[in-house]
Write a protein that holds these residues in place. Structure first.
Motif, PDB file in Angstrom:
ATOM      1  N   ARG A 122       0.561   1.859   6.795  1.00 43.45           N
ATOM      2  CA  ARG A 122       0.991   0.560   7.342  1.00 43.45           C
ATOM      3  C   ARG A 122      -0.205  -0.267   7.795  1.00 43.45           C
ATOM      4  O   ARG A 122      -0.245  -1.478   7.566  1.00 43.45           O
TER       5      ARG A 122
ATOM      6  N   THR B  67      -1.233  -3.871   6.315  1.00 43.84           N
ATOM      7  CA  THR B  67      -1.424  -5.013   7.206  1.00 43.84           C
ATOM      8  C   THR B  67      -2.818  -5.601   7.028  1.00 43.84           C
ATOM      9  O   THR B  67      -2.974  -6.810   6.938  1.00 43.84           O
TER      10      THR B  67
ATOM     11  N   SER C  27      -3.061  -7.500   3.727  1.00 46.85           N
ATOM     12  CA  SER C  27      -2.360  -8.774   3.642  1.00 46.85           C
ATOM     13  C   SER C  27      -3.025  -9.868   4.472  1.00 46.85           C
ATOM     14  O   SER C  27      -2.641 -11.019   4.374  1.00 46.85           O
TER      15      SER C  27
END
Length: 83
Positions: A75, A79, A82
């Protein structure tokens, strides 16, 4: 030597290093706490070796810890990617 004696780039590098070391220390503390909790939960009697249920409990606990750690890392990578 105080941090004020460093130029701006050196201060940033030192700051990043200190943040990294603090993160490592927090991780080590979390792992230590996790091990204490797992031992307290799974090991019901002190002996020369673990019985089957204690061994299974510890193995399952470690597996869930690793699953959770991998999930968090993925995750964070998503993150970071992005941004």
């Amino acid at each position: 030597m105080s941090q004020a004696n460093f130029d701006e780039a050196a201060q940033r590098e030192l700051s990043k290093f200190l943040e990294s070391e603090q993160a490592k220390a927090r991780l080590q503390q979390s792992i230590h706490t996790f091990c204490d909790l797992a031992f307290d939960k799974c090991v019901t009697k002190i002996g020369n070796k673990l019985d089957r249920s204690e061994e299974a409990c510890l193995a399952n606990t470690v597996d869930r810890f690793l699953d959770t750690s991998l999930f968090i890392v993925r995750r964070l990578e998503e993150t970071k990617g992005s941004m």
